[in-house]
Design an enzyme around this catalytic site. Structure first.
Site, PDB file in Angstrom:
ATOM      1  N   ASP A 111       0.874  -1.179   0.000  1.00 38.77           N
ATOM      2  CA  ASP A 111       0.000   0.000   0.000  1.00 38.77           C
ATOM      3  C   ASP A 111       0.910   1.229   0.000  1.00 38.77           C
ATOM      4  O   ASP A 111       1.747   1.379   0.896  1.00 38.77           O
ATOM      5  CB  ASP A 111      -0.892  -0.015   1.248  1.00 38.77           C
ATOM      6  CG  ASP A 111      -2.257   0.639   1.005  1.00 38.77           C
ATOM      7  OD1 ASP A 111      -3.292   0.026   1.349  1.00 38.77           O
ATOM      8  OD2 ASP A 111      -2.275   1.752   0.446  1.00 38.77           O
ATOM      9  N   ASP A 219      -2.846   4.835  -2.417  1.00 41.87           N
ATOM     10  CA  ASP A 219      -3.884   5.443  -1.597  1.00 41.87           C
ATOM     11  C   ASP A 219      -4.247   6.836  -2.104  1.00 41.87           C
ATOM     12  O   ASP A 219      -3.358   7.644  -2.393  1.00 41.87           O
ATOM     13  CB  ASP A 219      -3.361   5.526  -0.156  1.00 41.87           C
ATOM     14  CG  ASP A 219      -4.439   5.873   0.847  1.00 41.87           C
ATOM     15  OD1 ASP A 219      -4.355   6.945   1.462  1.00 41.87           O
ATOM     16  OD2 ASP A 219      -5.376   5.077   0.988  1.00 41.87           O
ATOM     17  N   GLU A 271      -6.223   4.212  -5.989  1.00 39.06           N
ATOM     18  CA  GLU A 271      -7.515   4.473  -5.343  1.00 39.06           C
ATOM     19  C   GLU A 271      -7.915   5.899  -5.710  1.00 39.06           C
ATOM     20  O   GLU A 271      -7.175   6.834  -5.432  1.00 39.06           O
ATOM     21  CB  GLU A 271      -7.438   4.331  -3.826  1.00 39.06           C
ATOM     22  CG  GLU A 271      -8.791   4.546  -3.145  1.00 39.06           C
ATOM     23  CD  GLU A 271      -8.663   4.896  -1.668  1.00 39.06           C
ATOM     24  OE1 GLU A 271      -9.600   4.558  -0.911  1.00 39.06           O
ATOM     25  OE2 GLU A 271      -7.632   5.484  -1.265  1.00 39.06           O
ATOM     26  N   HIS A 344     -11.413  -2.353   3.325  1.00 36.68           N
ATOM     27  CA  HIS A 344     -11.301  -1.980   4.751  1.00 36.68           C
ATOM     28  C   HIS A 344     -11.982  -0.657   5.056  1.00 36.68           C
ATOM     29  O   HIS A 344     -12.050  -0.239   6.210  1.00 36.68           O
ATOM     30  CB  HIS A 344      -9.825  -1.879   5.137  1.00 36.68           C
ATOM     31  CG  HIS A 344      -9.126  -0.804   4.381  1.00 36.68           C
ATOM     32  ND1 HIS A 344      -8.958  -0.854   3.000  1.00 36.68           N
ATOM     33  CD2 HIS A 344      -8.631   0.384   4.772  1.00 36.68           C
ATOM     34  CE1 HIS A 344      -8.363   0.263   2.611  1.00 36.68           C
ATOM     35  NE2 HIS A 344      -8.151   1.037   3.657  1.00 36.68           N
ATOM     36  N   ASP A 345     -12.519   0.005   4.015  1.00 35.15           N
ATOM     37  CA  ASP A 345     -13.227   1.287   4.183  1.00 35.15           C
ATOM     38  C   ASP A 345     -14.727   1.166   3.974  1.00 35.15           C
ATOM     39  O   ASP A 345     -15.452   2.168   4.069  1.00 35.15           O
ATOM     40  CB  ASP A 345     -12.708   2.315   3.154  1.00 35.15           C
ATOM     41  CG  ASP A 345     -11.299   2.791   3.444  1.00 35.15           C
ATOM     42  OD1 ASP A 345     -10.619   3.204   2.476  1.00 35.15           O
ATOM     43  OD2 ASP A 345     -10.876   2.733   4.613  1.00 35.15           O
TER      44      ASP A 345
END
Ligand code: TEU
Length: 581
Positions: A111, A219, A271, A344-345
């Site tokens: 990440d 990210d 993302e 995870h969000d």
């Protein structure tokens, strides 16, 4: 690297677009597996569970952050990019994990969180130290709004609201200036306009690639080019801080400085909240050498009302199909989609898009997986979704751990919102729903940790766990194994054209995939409605039934004649089928 899945034979260098027939598994380290009993997942825990992933058949692990971090946002606030936080382990343990994964033919994608650092990162400590610091311009520092006293409400340089509630600017007494943070004050935004900063990021990325990692999930990468620092309607930073004018330039430069000339076999996914089909086509066009794919957010915002994320509204299937159909069409000729229901969000897919009641949970989890995995794009499985894990049904605000949820609750209630209503929205959309410990078995700690977990284990782990599923051919786990195997073996799944059927139907999700003379029909009843006839050419019912989520005992028999065929194309609640001809 020993024998890898078809997607990456060691002696046959992978195709540049190997990821088109790959499946990615996302691990959220805090909640996956704890090897030292401190109640927090770690690298040792992941290493101990690699067989689970090999058995599932996935090709890539996306590893959410494990870097040194004060954990203000569970690791998405990094204080040292080139070290592992002791909570998770050591660099040596990371190398062991990477080697063990590669031995099993599984790649690891890191990440990359470079829109912001932690405010405890050496770069920021240097930048905030003095207005003349060499790294001052590595962050966004601005004086108070003209005519205002710094630190006073309204003195912020712009009216932007952070994604974690509150102003997006933090007053800093040290040098008498504000710094920008689109997320928490402990996540100051980096200023990508500064070329030294960019080079420092590229050097860090090369360092990880030289260590053997297989790519990056990036990210909020579409926030690195800010448009202009001006007030926006309602203080929403998106119009002025997302998808800025230099984004394509920065991503192309990154590709040149980091990835160009490296052997195929790497994966990059960006993302990109609020990115459009048109922008995605440019970002993922191979000829433009920016990214392999992006995470778009449109389908996970469909149940957000005019009041935003916490204004939860019902989701109509026709709207979901219209959205995903547009992305399939938009990237059909150029570019590539990533496919996900959760991460995870986001809240758990089966609770949000399916029916997590005991009677329908397994069937709806497998129906959703069937629909997702047969779209054109690279599927992402979020840890636990291969078991059909559900939302946590938190009782009180004290059960929550996530900075986004806690800040929202405090801010909304302080502004007069009904605490019960705010809590209900958090229960439905809160990120902590996805962050409860992985359910490995039915034992008290669900096999996650021998210690006190950092967040409550979901009580339904007694019914929903890996130990019960890995040998059960009718389990959610087994169905995912079959879907992954189908993508590896059937080229139509990876490369076939996508055609949506029955777009207006509010219960059925039906589409075809075709490549050369081969064609697949995917039909799913995404409702608890009883018998729903599928209005497609009846001869499909006589085609080869490749896969269904109905236990073998209840499988529909091969129809003998046309009448039987038409009668056969009727789906029960949450029933999904894949036909081939
Ligand atoms: O998420 C960005 C993002 O858009 C989400 O945080 C979003 O605001 C919300 O939670 C979903 O509606 C990334 C990471 O995935 C997230 O975990 C981090 O908290 C965030 O960036 C900051 O790094």
């Amino acid at each position: 690297m020993p024998d890898l899945p078809a997607t990456a034979q060691a002696d046959v260098p992978p195709a540049r677009d190997w990821w088109k027939s790959a499946v990615v598994y996302q691990i959220y380290p805090r909640s996956f597996a704890d090897s030292d009993g401190d109640g927090v997942g770690d690298l040792g825990g992941i290493l101990s569970r690699l067989d689970h992933l090999q058995r599932l058949g996935v090709d890539v692990i996306w590893l959410s952050p494990v870097y040194r971090s004060p954990m203000d946002d569970n690791g998405y606030d990094i204080s040292d990019y080139q070290d592992i936080d002791p909570l998770f382990g050591t660099l040596a343990q990371f190398d062991d994990l990477l080697a063990a994964a590669h031995e099993r033919g599984i790649r690891i994608v890191m990440d990359l969180v470079v829109n912001h650092t932690s405010d405890e990162h050496a770069w920021f400590l240097d930048s905030r130290a003095s207005a003349d610091s060499p790294r001052r311009d590595w962050y966004w520092w601005r004086p108070p709004r003209p005519g205002h006293v710094g630190g006073q409400p309204g003195a912020e340089p712009t009216n932007w609201v952070s994604l974690f509630s509150g102003p997006a600017w933090q007053w800093d007494e040290t040098t008498g200036a504000y710094y920008l943070h689109l997320f928490s004050p402990k996540q100051p935004d980096l200023n990508w306009e500064n070329p030294e900063l960019r080079e420092a990021v590229y050097a860090m990325m090369r360092w990880w690639l030289d260590r053997g990692v297989d790519g990056f999930r990036m990210d909020v990468i579409n926030m690195i080019s800010k448009r202009e620092l001006v007030d926006t309607p309602g203080g929403d930073p998106a119009p002025a801080a997302f998808n800025g004018p230099r984004l394509h330039e920065f991503l192309a430069e990154m590709h040149r400085e980091v990835f160009a000339g490296r052997p195929p076999g790497l994966l990059t996914v960006g993302e990109m909240p609020s990115s459009t089909v048109e922008q995605a086509r440019l970002h993922t066009d191979p000829a433009r050498t920016e990214l392999d794919m992006i995470f778009q957010f449109e389908h996970v915002d469909l149940d957000s009302g005019p009041g935003g994320k916490w204004d939860v509204v019902p989701l109509r299937l026709s709207r979901l199909k219209a959205c995903l159909g547009r992305w399939q069409e938009g990237l059909a000729e150029v570019g590539w989609n990533s496919l996900y229901w959760g991460n995870h969000d986001q809240p758990r897919a089966v609770s949000r898009f399916g029916d997590d009641s005991p009677h329908h949970r397994v069937r709806s989890a497998t129906a959703l997986a069937t629909v997702l995995h047969l779209h054109r794009g690279t599927p992402y499985i979020y840890q636990g979704d291969e078991l059909g894990m559900t939302n946590a049904h938190f009782a009180t605000i004290d059960d929550f751990r996530d900075i986004e949820a806690l800040n929202h609750y405090r801010t909304a209630v302080a502004a007069g919102a009904d605490p019960v209503a705010v809590l209900d929205a958090l229960r439905r959309k809160g990120r902590d729903n996805a962050r409860t410990p992985m359910q490995w078995d039915a034992s008290p700690g669900a096999g996650f940790s021998s210690g006190d977990p950092w967040i409550e284990v979901n009580a339904n782990h007694v019914e929903i766990n890996a130990a019960d599923q890995v040998d059960d051919p009718d389990s959610v786990f087994a169905h995912h194994q079959r879907l992954i195997a189908l993508r590896h073996e059937e080229p139509v799944v990876a490369h076939g054209d996508f055609t949506m059927l029955l777009p207006e139907h509010e219960q059925l999700y039906v589409f075809t995939r075709s490549l050369g003379g081969r064609e697949l029909l995917v039909a799913a009843n995404l409702s608890s409605e009883q018998r729903v006839p599928v209005d497609v050419p009846a001869e499909w019912a006589r085609a080869e039934l490749v896969l269904t989520n109905v236990p073998s005992a209840a499988r529909p028999s091969q129809p003998d004649d046309a009448d039987e065929a038409a009668a056969a194309l009727v789906l029960g609640p949450w029933e999904a089928r894949i036909y081939r001809r």
